[in-house]
Write a protein that holds these residues in place. Structure first.
Motif, PDB file in Angstrom:
ATOM      1  N   TYR A 133       1.002  -1.291   0.319  1.00 32.00           N
ATOM      2  CA  TYR A 133       0.319   0.290  -0.061  1.00 32.00           C
ATOM      3  C   TYR A 133       1.057   0.551  -0.111  1.00 32.00           C
ATOM      4  O   TYR A 133       1.552   1.924   0.780  1.00 32.00           O
ATOM      5  CB  TYR A 133      -0.388   0.038   0.889  1.00 32.00           C
ATOM      6  N   ARG A 134       0.554   2.430  -0.724  1.00 31.75           N
ATOM      7  CA  ARG A 134       1.086   3.472  -0.888  1.00 31.75           C
ATOM      8  C   ARG A 134       0.946   4.187  -0.325  1.00 31.75           C
ATOM      9  O   ARG A 134      -0.189   4.646   0.518  1.00 31.75           O
ATOM     10  CB  ARG A 134       1.210   3.699  -2.669  1.00 31.75           C
ATOM     11  N   ILE A 135       1.632   5.573   0.906  1.00 31.24           N
ATOM     12  CA  ILE A 135       1.625   6.123   1.906  1.00 31.24           C
ATOM     13  C   ILE A 135       1.872   7.713   1.271  1.00 31.24           C
ATOM     14  O   ILE A 135       3.571   7.216   2.115  1.00 31.24           O
ATOM     15  CB  ILE A 135       1.734   5.557   2.997  1.00 31.24           C
ATOM     16  N   ALA A 136       1.821   8.235   0.860  1.00 27.80           N
ATOM     17  CA  ALA A 136       2.504   9.493   1.058  1.00 27.80           C
ATOM     18  C   ALA A 136       3.691   9.485   0.111  1.00 27.80           C
ATOM     19  O   ALA A 136       5.082   9.926   0.890  1.00 27.80           O
ATOM     20  CB  ALA A 136       2.437  10.282   2.311  1.00 27.80           C
ATOM     21  N   GLY A 137       4.318   8.821  -0.899  1.00 26.36           N
ATOM     22  CA  GLY A 137       5.255   8.708  -1.568  1.00 26.36           C
ATOM     23  C   GLY A 137       5.876   7.702  -1.173  1.00 26.36           C
ATOM     24  O   GLY A 137       7.039   7.163  -1.749  1.00 26.36           O
ATOM     25  N   ARG A 138       5.319   6.999  -0.181  1.00 26.35           N
ATOM     26  CA  ARG A 138       6.169   5.614  -0.153  1.00 26.35           C
ATOM     27  C   ARG A 138       5.250   4.460   0.455  1.00 26.35           C
ATOM     28  O   ARG A 138       4.263   4.699  -0.558  1.00 26.35           O
ATOM     29  CB  ARG A 138       7.160   5.994   1.910  1.00 26.35           C
ATOM     30  N   ARG A 139       6.021   3.351   0.414  1.00 28.83           N
ATOM     31  CA  ARG A 139       5.400   2.248   0.502  1.00 28.83           C
ATOM     32  C   ARG A 139       4.872   1.226   1.840  1.00 28.83           C
ATOM     33  O   ARG A 139       5.962   1.401   2.482  1.00 28.83           O
ATOM     34  CB  ARG A 139       5.207   1.481  -0.243  1.00 28.83           C
ATOM     35  N   ILE A 140       4.082   0.404   2.392  1.00 30.79           N
ATOM     36  CA  ILE A 140       4.421  -0.275   3.337  1.00 30.79           C
ATOM     37  C   ILE A 140       5.190  -1.904   2.362  1.00 30.79           C
ATOM     38  O   ILE A 140       5.892  -2.352   1.601  1.00 30.79           O
ATOM     39  CB  ILE A 140       3.218  -0.844   3.916  1.00 30.79           C
ATOM     40  N   LYS A 141       6.569  -1.788   3.410  1.00 34.21           N
ATOM     41  CA  LYS A 141       6.937  -3.076   3.045  1.00 34.21           C
ATOM     42  C   LYS A 141       6.214  -4.440   2.732  1.00 34.21           C
ATOM     43  O   LYS A 141       5.261  -4.351   4.083  1.00 34.21           O
ATOM     44  CB  LYS A 141       8.271  -2.973   4.085  1.00 34.21           C
ATOM     45  N   SER A 142       6.454  -4.977   2.498  1.00 30.47           N
ATOM     46  CA  SER A 142       6.260  -6.433   1.902  1.00 30.47           C
ATOM     47  C   SER A 142       6.445  -7.563   3.009  1.00 30.47           C
ATOM     48  O   SER A 142       7.635  -7.624   3.934  1.00 30.47           O
ATOM     49  CB  SER A 142       6.461  -6.806   0.412  1.00 30.47           C
ATOM     50  N   GLY A 143       5.669  -8.329   3.129  1.00 28.69           N
ATOM     51  CA  GLY A 143       5.651  -9.738   3.972  1.00 28.69           C
ATOM     52  C   GLY A 143       6.307  -9.509   5.819  1.00 28.69           C
ATOM     53  O   GLY A 143       6.225 -10.158   5.836  1.00 28.69           O
ATOM     54  N   ALA A 146      -1.707   5.041  11.679  1.00 30.43           N
ATOM     55  CA  ALA A 146      -1.004   5.403  12.336  1.00 30.43           C
ATOM     56  C   ALA A 146       0.343   5.496  11.721  1.00 30.43           C
ATOM     57  O   ALA A 146       1.286   5.912  11.834  1.00 30.43           O
ATOM     58  CB  ALA A 146      -0.619   4.277  12.952  1.00 30.43           C
ATOM     59  N   LEU A 147       0.631   4.546  10.520  1.00 33.55           N
ATOM     60  CA  LEU A 147       0.804   4.611   9.149  1.00 33.55           C
ATOM     61  C   LEU A 147       1.142   5.872   8.309  1.00 33.55           C
ATOM     62  O   LEU A 147       1.823   6.206   7.931  1.00 33.55           O
ATOM     63  CB  LEU A 147       1.562   3.186   8.619  1.00 33.55           C
ATOM     64  N   GLY A 148      -0.157   6.784   8.512  1.00 33.69           N
ATOM     65  CA  GLY A 148      -1.087   8.011   7.329  1.00 33.69           C
ATOM     66  C   GLY A 148      -0.858   7.429   6.152  1.00 33.69           C
ATOM     67  O   GLY A 148      -1.560   8.500   5.156  1.00 33.69           O
ATOM     68  N   ALA A 149      -2.273   6.140   6.210  1.00 29.35           N
ATOM     69  CA  ALA A 149      -2.519   5.731   4.981  1.00 29.35           C
ATOM     70  C   ALA A 149      -3.593   6.743   4.895  1.00 29.35           C
ATOM     71  O   ALA A 149      -4.325   7.614   6.220  1.00 29.35           O
ATOM     72  CB  ALA A 149      -2.940   4.237   5.295  1.00 29.35           C
ATOM     73  N   ASP A 150      -4.463   7.574   3.685  1.00 27.44           N
ATOM     74  CA  ASP A 150      -5.952   7.688   3.662  1.00 27.44           C
ATOM     75  C   ASP A 150      -6.833   6.990   3.735  1.00 27.44           C
ATOM     76  O   ASP A 150      -6.724   5.776   4.021  1.00 27.44           O
ATOM     77  CB  ASP A 150      -5.879   8.502   2.430  1.00 27.44           C
TER      78      ASP A 150
END
Length: 277
Positions: free
Chosen positions: A20-30, A178-182
Motif C-alpha cells: 500500500y502506498r502512503i504519501a510517496g512511500r509504501r508499506i514493506k512486504s511480508g 497510524a502509518l499515515g494511510a488515507d
C-alpha cells in the motif's frame, strides 16, 4: 485475487498490508500479515510463517471462548499473544436473558445462532464501537501497538480473529491510519474480505434467494458468514472522529500512539520514498 494475498494453506482471508502506498512511500512486504483463524493451518503454512516470513508474534484477537476451543499453533521463535478486545459475555450483557439462554444452547446450529444475535440487535452498523470505545478494546489495541513497535527488523507480525475481518479489520484500520494511510486505502483494505471470501458469500446468497428476507436481515447473515459492508467501518471511523476529532487523536489519547510512536512505526514498516534512488 488481490495482490495483497498471502499463501497460507488452511488459513482463510490471509493477506498483508505490504505494498500500500502512503504519501510517496509504501508499506514493506511480508511484515504485516492479517488473517482468519489459524486453527486449520496446514503444516506448510506454519513452515512459511516461520521460515519465509520469520513471524515473531502471533496476535489473537478472539474471545477466550474461541481461543480455548481452538488455540493458536506454536511456531518456533514466535510469541503467541492473546488480546481479546471483548469477551462474549460483554456482547450479551444488554441482550434479553431468554435470547442469551438460546445463544448458549450447545446444539444451536449456525442459522439459529444468527437468528439469536439478529433478534438481540447485536448486528448493526455500530458493531465495531464496542471494539474501539470500551476499556477492554483499548487495552487490546494498546498492547497490539506495543507489539508492533517491538518487532525486530526483518521479522513479521500476524494478527487474526475468527474470520479475519472485524477485530482484525479494526486493528488494520488503526495501524494503517497510524502509518499515515488515507481513508480510501483503509476502506479498500477492509473491503478486500469480500473478494477473499467470494465463494463462501456466493453460497450464502444462493441459500438466501428463496427465503425472501428483508435486506437488513439478509445483509446480517452475509456479515456473520464472512462478508463486510462499508457502512460498518465508515461508522467506526466517523465515531472516532466525532468523539476525538480524528483517528490520530484517538491513537494518541487512548492508545498512547502519539507522533513519536507513529514516526517510529513509519520508520519500521514503510520503505524509502519511491523513486528516491
Amino acid at each position: 485475487m488481490s495482490g495483497q494475498g498471502v499463501v497460507l494453506p488452511g488459513v482463510a482471508n490471509a493477506r498483508e498490508l505490504g505494498g500500500y502506498r502512503i504519501a510517496g512511500r509504501r508499506i514493506k512486504s511480508g511484515v504485516l500479515i492479517r488473517a482468519a483463524s489459524l486453527g486449520n493451518a496446514a503444516p506448510e503454512a506454519l513452515e512459511a510463517l516461520q521460515k519465509q516470513y520469520k513471524v515473531s508474534a502471533l496476535v489473537d484477537f478472539r474471545t477466550s471462548m474461541e481461543h480455548n476451543a481452538m488455540p493458536d499453533p506454536v511456531i518456533p521463535e514466535a510469541e503467541n499473544i492473546h488480546l481479546p478486545p471483548f469477551e462474549m459475555e460483554d456482547m450479551l450483557s444488554d441482550v434479553d436473558p431468554a435470547l442469551v439462554e438460546r445463544f448458549c444452547d450447545p446444539n444451536l446450529d449456525r442459522m439459529s445462532f444468527f437468528e439469536v444475535i439478529y433478534d438481540g440487535g447485536i448486528i448493526n452498523d455500530s458493531f465495531y464501537e464496542h471494539f474501539l470505545l470500551t476499556a477492554s478494546g483499548k487495552r487490546a489495541w494498546q498492547t497490539f501497538f506495543k507489539v508492533l513497535l517491538a518487532i525486530e527488523d526483518g521479522r513479521a507480525v500476524l494478527w487474526h480473529c475468527t474470520d479475519g475481518k472485524d477485530r482484525t479489520g479494526c486493528a488494520a484500520m488503526l495501524l494503517l491510519f497510524a502509518l499515515g494511510a488515507d481513508r480510501d486505502t483503509v476502506m479498500r483494505d477492509y473491503l478486500l474480505t469480500n473478494e477473499f471470501n467470494a465463494d463462501k458469500l456466493q453460497a450464502v446468497r444462493q441459500k438466501l434467494a428463496p427465503l425472501n428476507w428483508i435486506k437488513d436481515k439478509a445483509d446480517g447473515l452475509l456479515f456473520i458468514s464472512g462478508g463486510v459492508f462499508e457502512i460498518y467501518m465508515a461508522k467506526a471511523i466517523d465515531t472516532l472522529i466525532e468523539e476525538y476529532g480524528s483517528v490520530e487523536a484517538y491513537l494518541n489519547e487512548e492508545l498512547g500512539v502519539g507522533s513519536a510512536e507513529r514516526e517510529a512505526l513509519r520508520g519500521k514498516f514503510l520503505s524509502e520514498i519511491i523513486g528516491s534512488k
